[in-house]
Design a protein around this motif. Structure first.
Motif, PDB file in Angstrom:
ATOM      1  N   ASP A 152       0.858  -1.181   0.000  1.00 57.30           N
ATOM      2  CA  ASP A 152       0.000   0.000   0.000  1.00 57.30           C
ATOM      3  C   ASP A 152       0.894   1.230   0.000  1.00 57.30           C
ATOM      4  O   ASP A 152       1.832   1.325   0.799  1.00 57.30           O
ATOM      5  N   GLY A 153       0.588   2.143  -0.895  1.00 56.06           N
ATOM      6  CA  GLY A 153       1.419   3.346  -0.972  1.00 56.06           C
ATOM      7  C   GLY A 153       0.786   4.342  -1.897  1.00 56.06           C
ATOM      8  O   GLY A 153      -0.223   4.052  -2.546  1.00 56.06           O
ATOM      9  N   PRO A 154       1.364   5.514  -1.993  1.00 56.81           N
ATOM     10  CA  PRO A 154       0.773   6.548  -2.846  1.00 56.81           C
ATOM     11  C   PRO A 154       0.853   6.195  -4.325  1.00 56.81           C
ATOM     12  O   PRO A 154       1.811   5.569  -4.768  1.00 56.81           O
ATOM     13  N   SER A 155      -0.178   6.580  -5.070  1.00 55.86           N
ATOM     14  CA  SER A 155      -0.121   6.452  -6.534  1.00 55.86           C
ATOM     15  C   SER A 155       0.709   7.616  -7.069  1.00 55.86           C
ATOM     16  O   SER A 155       1.189   8.453  -6.306  1.00 55.86           O
ATOM     17  N   TYR A 156       0.848   7.673  -8.388  1.00 55.35           N
ATOM     18  CA  TYR A 156       1.655   8.758  -8.974  1.00 55.35           C
ATOM     19  C   TYR A 156       1.063  10.116  -8.637  1.00 55.35           C
ATOM     20  O   TYR A 156       1.763  11.097  -8.505  1.00 55.35           O
ATOM     21  N   GLY A 157      -0.271  10.161  -8.476  1.00 56.71           N
ATOM     22  CA  GLY A 157      -0.932  11.421  -8.137  1.00 56.71           C
ATOM     23  C   GLY A 157      -0.949  11.709  -6.645  1.00 56.71           C
ATOM     24  O   GLY A 157      -1.442  12.755  -6.229  1.00 56.71           O
ATOM     25  N   GLY A 158      -0.438  10.777  -5.828  1.00 54.55           N
ATOM     26  CA  GLY A 158      -0.374  10.995  -4.391  1.00 54.55           C
ATOM     27  C   GLY A 158      -1.510  10.355  -3.611  1.00 54.55           C
ATOM     28  O   GLY A 158      -1.471  10.314  -2.378  1.00 54.55           O
ATOM     29  N   ASP A 159      -2.550   9.834  -4.298  1.00 53.95           N
ATOM     30  CA  ASP A 159      -3.650   9.170  -3.597  1.00 53.95           C
ATOM     31  C   ASP A 159      -3.184   7.812  -3.066  1.00 53.95           C
ATOM     32  O   ASP A 159      -2.252   7.217  -3.603  1.00 53.95           O
ATOM     33  N   ALA A 160      -3.892   7.345  -2.032  1.00 57.83           N
ATOM     34  CA  ALA A 160      -3.576   6.010  -1.501  1.00 57.83           C
ATOM     35  C   ALA A 160      -3.964   4.960  -2.536  1.00 57.83           C
ATOM     36  O   ALA A 160      -4.990   5.084  -3.214  1.00 57.83           O
ATOM     37  N   LYS A 161      -3.137   3.936  -2.656  1.00 55.05           N
ATOM     38  CA  LYS A 161      -3.385   2.911  -3.676  1.00 55.05           C
ATOM     39  C   LYS A 161      -2.836   1.577  -3.185  1.00 55.05           C
ATOM     40  O   LYS A 161      -1.804   1.537  -2.509  1.00 55.05           O
ATOM     41  N   HIS A 162      -3.515   0.497  -3.568  1.00 51.80           N
ATOM     42  CA  HIS A 162      -2.931  -0.825  -3.361  1.00 51.80           C
ATOM     43  C   HIS A 162      -2.219  -1.212  -4.660  1.00 51.80           C
ATOM     44  O   HIS A 162      -2.808  -1.196  -5.739  1.00 51.80           O
ATOM     45  N   TRP A 163      -0.953  -1.546  -4.530  1.00 55.22           N
ATOM     46  CA  TRP A 163      -0.147  -1.931  -5.691  1.00 55.22           C
ATOM     47  C   TRP A 163      -0.019  -3.449  -5.726  1.00 55.22           C
ATOM     48  O   TRP A 163       0.247  -4.080  -4.701  1.00 55.22           O
ATOM     49  N   HIS A 164      -0.208  -4.016  -6.883  1.00 56.84           N
ATOM     50  CA  HIS A 164       0.070  -5.437  -7.117  1.00 56.84           C
ATOM     51  C   HIS A 164       0.827  -5.503  -8.436  1.00 56.84           C
ATOM     52  O   HIS A 164       0.263  -5.256  -9.509  1.00 56.84           O
ATOM     53  N   VAL A 165       2.086  -5.792  -8.351  1.00 57.45           N
ATOM     54  CA  VAL A 165       2.959  -5.767  -9.527  1.00 57.45           C
ATOM     55  C   VAL A 165       3.569  -7.154  -9.717  1.00 57.45           C
ATOM     56  O   VAL A 165       4.092  -7.755  -8.771  1.00 57.45           O
ATOM     57  N   ILE A 166       3.455  -7.654 -10.939  1.00 59.04           N
ATOM     58  CA  ILE A 166       4.035  -8.954 -11.284  1.00 59.04           C
ATOM     59  C   ILE A 166       5.178  -8.699 -12.255  1.00 59.04           C
ATOM     60  O   ILE A 166       4.964  -8.099 -13.322  1.00 59.04           O
ATOM     61  N   GLN A 167       6.360  -9.125 -11.874  1.00 59.49           N
ATOM     62  CA  GLN A 167       7.510  -8.901 -12.754  1.00 59.49           C
ATOM     63  C   GLN A 167       8.010 -10.230 -13.307  1.00 59.49           C
ATOM     64  O   GLN A 167       7.848 -11.274 -12.690  1.00 59.49           O
ATOM     65  N   VAL A 168       8.583 -10.145 -14.479  1.00 55.07           N
ATOM     66  CA  VAL A 168       9.163 -11.349 -15.069  1.00 55.07           C
ATOM     67  C   VAL A 168      10.525 -11.014 -15.671  1.00 55.07           C
ATOM     68  O   VAL A 168      10.697  -9.979 -16.321  1.00 55.07           O
ATOM     69  N   LEU A 169      11.461 -11.901 -15.392  1.00 49.20           N
ATOM     70  CA  LEU A 169      12.788 -11.856 -16.003  1.00 49.20           C
ATOM     71  C   LEU A 169      12.923 -13.117 -16.835  1.00 49.20           C
ATOM     72  O   LEU A 169      12.505 -14.196 -16.390  1.00 49.20           O
ATOM     73  N   ALA A 170      13.467 -13.018 -18.023  1.00 47.36           N
ATOM     74  CA  ALA A 170      13.588 -14.202 -18.873  1.00 47.36           C
ATOM     75  C   ALA A 170      14.695 -13.985 -19.901  1.00 47.36           C
ATOM     76  O   ALA A 170      15.087 -12.846 -20.190  1.00 47.36           O
ATOM     77  N   ARG A 171      15.157 -15.106 -20.433  1.00 45.51           N
ATOM     78  CA  ARG A 171      16.265 -15.079 -21.404  1.00 45.51           C
ATOM     79  C   ARG A 171      15.813 -15.705 -22.709  1.00 45.51           C
ATOM     80  O   ARG A 171      15.184 -16.772 -22.701  1.00 45.51           O
ATOM     81  N   GLN A 172      16.129 -15.011 -23.783  1.00 47.48           N
ATOM     82  CA  GLN A 172      15.809 -15.532 -25.119  1.00 47.48           C
ATOM     83  C   GLN A 172      16.734 -16.723 -25.420  1.00 47.48           C
ATOM     84  O   GLN A 172      17.949 -16.615 -25.225  1.00 47.48           O
ATOM     85  N   PRO A 173      16.192 -17.843 -25.846  1.00 46.13           N
ATOM     86  CA  PRO A 173      17.065 -18.988 -26.140  1.00 46.13           C
ATOM     87  C   PRO A 173      18.091 -18.650 -27.232  1.00 46.13           C
ATOM     88  O   PRO A 173      17.835 -17.787 -28.072  1.00 46.13           O
ATOM     89  N   GLY A 174      19.177 -19.376 -27.197  1.00 47.16           N
ATOM     90  CA  GLY A 174      20.166 -19.219 -28.263  1.00 47.16           C
ATOM     91  C   GLY A 174      21.479 -18.697 -27.767  1.00 47.16           C
ATOM     92  O   GLY A 174      21.602 -18.285 -26.638  1.00 47.16           O
TER      93      GLY A 174
END
Ligand SMILES: C[S@@+](CC[C@H](N)C(=O)[O-])C[C@H]1O[C@@H](n2cnc3c(N)ncnc32)[C@H](O)[C@@H]1O
Length: 174
Positions: A152-174
């Motif tokens: 939970d933290g401020p959004s870009y505009g400063g309002d309260a927001k719940h953040w749920h962020v999914i990140q992915v790291l991956a490598r191209q074969p070869g």
């Protein structure tokens, strides 16, 4: 995410990286400091001014453009943090196809998306993906690492927001 991506990809040794939706240029600076030649792209016309010192140094180029139509050169690394969800559901599949298409064999990507528990998950203009959908995006890639964060933290505009962020790291074969 950029720190982890740099640890995995190693020193750039002059290899090409794309920072898509570079914003203030913080990650562009980190990539350049680790020896990558960086193409930084953002809709915001203030981008070139924000990284003018790096551009003068000759190893970074700034492009003001929209990821929905800007042309992307081949690269050994693609970084895009808190950006791709802003390319909406109608445009995102083509944007993603171009990102996958520009990644050279052995190249690495690090990107993230707003997930279904994000406070903006019901905003129709955003691309919201759950974990299986994110995993599907990198099908066929190697060394896939998916991670989720919620806070939970401020959004870009400063309002309260719940953040749920999914990140992915991956490598191209070869
Ligand atoms: C939340 S900021 C993230 C900036 C930076 N990547 C970071 O992690 O600090 C989102 C950035 O994406 C840019 N952006 C959003 N949609 C875009 C698009 N379709 N094409 C290019 N840039 C876009 C915005 O201008 C903004 O600078």
């Amino acid at each position: 995410m950029c720190t982890q991506l740099l640890e995995l990809a190693g020193h750039g040794r002059g290899r090409k990286a794309l920072d898509l939706g570079a914003g203030a240029g913080v990650e562009t600076r980190a990539l350049a400091a680790h020896g990558w030649r960086v193409l930084a792209v953002d809709l915001d016309p203030r981008l070139p001014g924000r990284i003018a010192d790096l551009v003068r140094g000759g190893r970074v180029a700034a492009v003001v453009g929209d990821l929905r139509d800007v042309s992307l050169p081949s690269a050994e690394l693609v970084h895009s943090s808190l950006v791709l969800s802003f390319t909406g559901p109608a445009d995102f599949p083509a944007v993603w196809a171009r990102i996958r298409g520009c990644l050279l064999p052995g190249g690495r990507l690090g990107v993230d998306f707003f997930g279904p528990r994000d406070g903006w998950a019901d905003v129709p203009s955003l691309t919201i993906l759950d974990r299986p959908q994110v995993e599907e995006l990198v099908a066929g890639m190697d060394d896939v690492r998916v991670d989720e964060e919620e806070w939970d933290g401020p959004s870009y505009g400063g309002d309260a927001k719940h953040w749920h962020v999914i990140q992915v790291l991956a490598r191209q074969p070869g």
